[in-house]
Write a protein that holds these residues in place. Structure first.
Motif, mmCIF file in Angstrom:
data_model
loop_
_atom_site.group_PDB
_atom_site.id
_atom_site.type_symbol
_atom_site.label_atom_id
_atom_site.label_comp_id
_atom_site.label_asym_id
_atom_site.label_seq_id
_atom_site.Cartn_x
_atom_site.Cartn_y
_atom_site.Cartn_z
ATOM 1 N N ASP A 1 -6.259 -1.398 5.175
ATOM 2 C CA ASP A 1 -6.194 0.046 5.075
ATOM 3 C C ASP A 1 -6.995 0.480 3.874
ATOM 4 O O ASP A 1 -6.938 -0.143 2.824
ATOM 5 N N TYR B 1 -2.713 -6.596 -2.065
ATOM 6 C CA TYR B 1 -2.039 -7.120 -0.881
ATOM 7 C C TYR B 1 -0.542 -7.115 -1.102
ATOM 8 O O TYR B 1 -0.050 -7.229 -2.222
ATOM 9 N N GLU C 1 -0.531 -6.938 4.826
ATOM 10 C CA GLU C 1 -1.106 -5.663 4.372
ATOM 11 C C GLU C 1 -2.159 -5.937 3.308
ATOM 12 O O GLU C 1 -1.916 -6.655 2.345
ATOM 13 N N HIS D 1 -4.954 -3.474 1.242
ATOM 14 C CA HIS D 1 -5.426 -2.105 1.041
ATOM 15 C C HIS D 1 -6.641 -2.075 0.116
ATOM 16 O O HIS D 1 -6.704 -2.817 -0.865
#
Length: 233
Positions: free
Chosen positions: A3, A80, A85, A87
Motif C-alpha cells: 500500500d 512492514y 502488509e 506500506h
C-alpha cells in the motif's frame, strides 16, 4: 499486500527523532536542489516494537522541531507489519507530511519482511539513485543467507545499508552486522534508554545522504565518528 499509504489511526510516532535531527542537515543552494540526496527509511512495525513507539511518542514534544524543508533531502518511508502488509510513501521533502503519515501507524503482530524491503530498495534505486537506506528493526525471521546476498548486491550498486538494531537479539545482531558490512554501510544498536544516540545516528545518516562523505566528516558527533569508522573499513 503493498500500500502506498498507511492505514489505521493511532497516536504512535517513531519518526520524531529523525525529524529532530534533520534540522542539522547541510543546506543546499537552489542550483543544487535538483540533485538532493535520497534516503529510504524502513521501519519494522510488528507488535514487538510497540513499546519503543510509545516511548518515542512521549519524547516527541521535547525533541520534535519543524524542519521544513529538510535541507535538500528527499525521504521515502516504508514499513512492514501484520499479515503481509508492506506500506510505502511517495518521496517527500515536507516534514509535516512525514509526521502525519507516521502518526497514523499502529504496530501489528506479524513476521519480518526485510527481504521485501531490500527488493524495494533495489527497484527504487534503479528508477533514481538512492544515497542511503536506514533500516530500524529488532528481529529477523527470514533466510540470513538470502538477506546478505541482497545486501551485497545493493553494496555493488552503491547503496549502503545503515542497520540500527533495537534490543540485543543475537541472531538479529549477526545478520544486521553482515548486511551492513556487505553493503558497505554501518551497524549500531539502541534501546529505550538511548533516544539521544538514535537521534544522532539518524541525523548523521541523513547528512551522509544529503551531503556525502565529506559532509559526514564535518560533523563532530560521536555518532558521526562511529559511522565514519565503519564506512572506512
Amino acid at each position: 499486500m503493498t500500500d502506498r499509504f498507511p492505514q489505521n489511526q493511532s497516536g504512535k510516532n517513531s519518526l520524531a527523532l529523525f525529524l529532530d535531527a534533520a534540522d542539522k542537515l547541510p543546506m543546499r543552494s537552489e542550483n543544487s536542489r535538483q540533485t538532493s540526496g535520497r534516503l529510504l527509511f524502513a521501519l519494522d512495525a510488528t507488535a514487538s516494537r510497540q513499546p519503543s513507539w510509545d516511548k518515542a511518542c512521549q519524547l516527541q514534544g521535547q525533541m520534535f522541531k519543524a524542519t521544513d524543508p529538510l535541507g535538500g533531502l528527499q525521504l521515502q518511508l516504508c514499513y512492514y507489519r501484520g499479515f503481509n502488509e508492506f506500506h510505502i510513501t511517495p518521496w517527500l521533502t515536507d516534514s509535516q507530511s512525514l509526521l502525519r503519515i507516521m502518526t497514523a501507524v499502529q504496530c501489528l503482530g506479524g513476521l519480518t519482511q526485510l527481504d521485501r524491503v531490500l527488493a524495494h530498495c533495489t527497484t527504487e534505486h534503479r528508477v533514481k539513485p538512492i544515497q542511503a537506506v536506514v533500516i530500524i528493526a529488532d528481529a529477523v525471521e527470514e533466510s540470513v543467507d538470502k538477506l546478505c546476498s541482497k545486501a551485497g548486491k545493493l553494496g555493488m550498486l552503491g547503496v549502503p545499508l545503515f542497520m540500527f538494531q533495537e534490543g540485543r537479539d543475537k541472531t538479529a545482531r549477526q545478520c544486521f552486522q553482515q548486511m551492513a558490512m556487505l553493503s558497505k554501510g554501518a551497524y549500531a544498536t539502541f534501546d529505550e534508554h538511548s533516544a539521544n544516540e538514535l537521534a544522532e545516528l539518524l541525523g548523521a545518516v541523513a547528512t551522509f545522504a544529503s551531503g556525502g562523505y565529506d559532509a559526514l566528516q564535518d560533523l563532530k558527533s560521536t555518532a558521526a565518528r562511529q559511522l565514519l569508522q565503519q564506512l572506512k573499513s
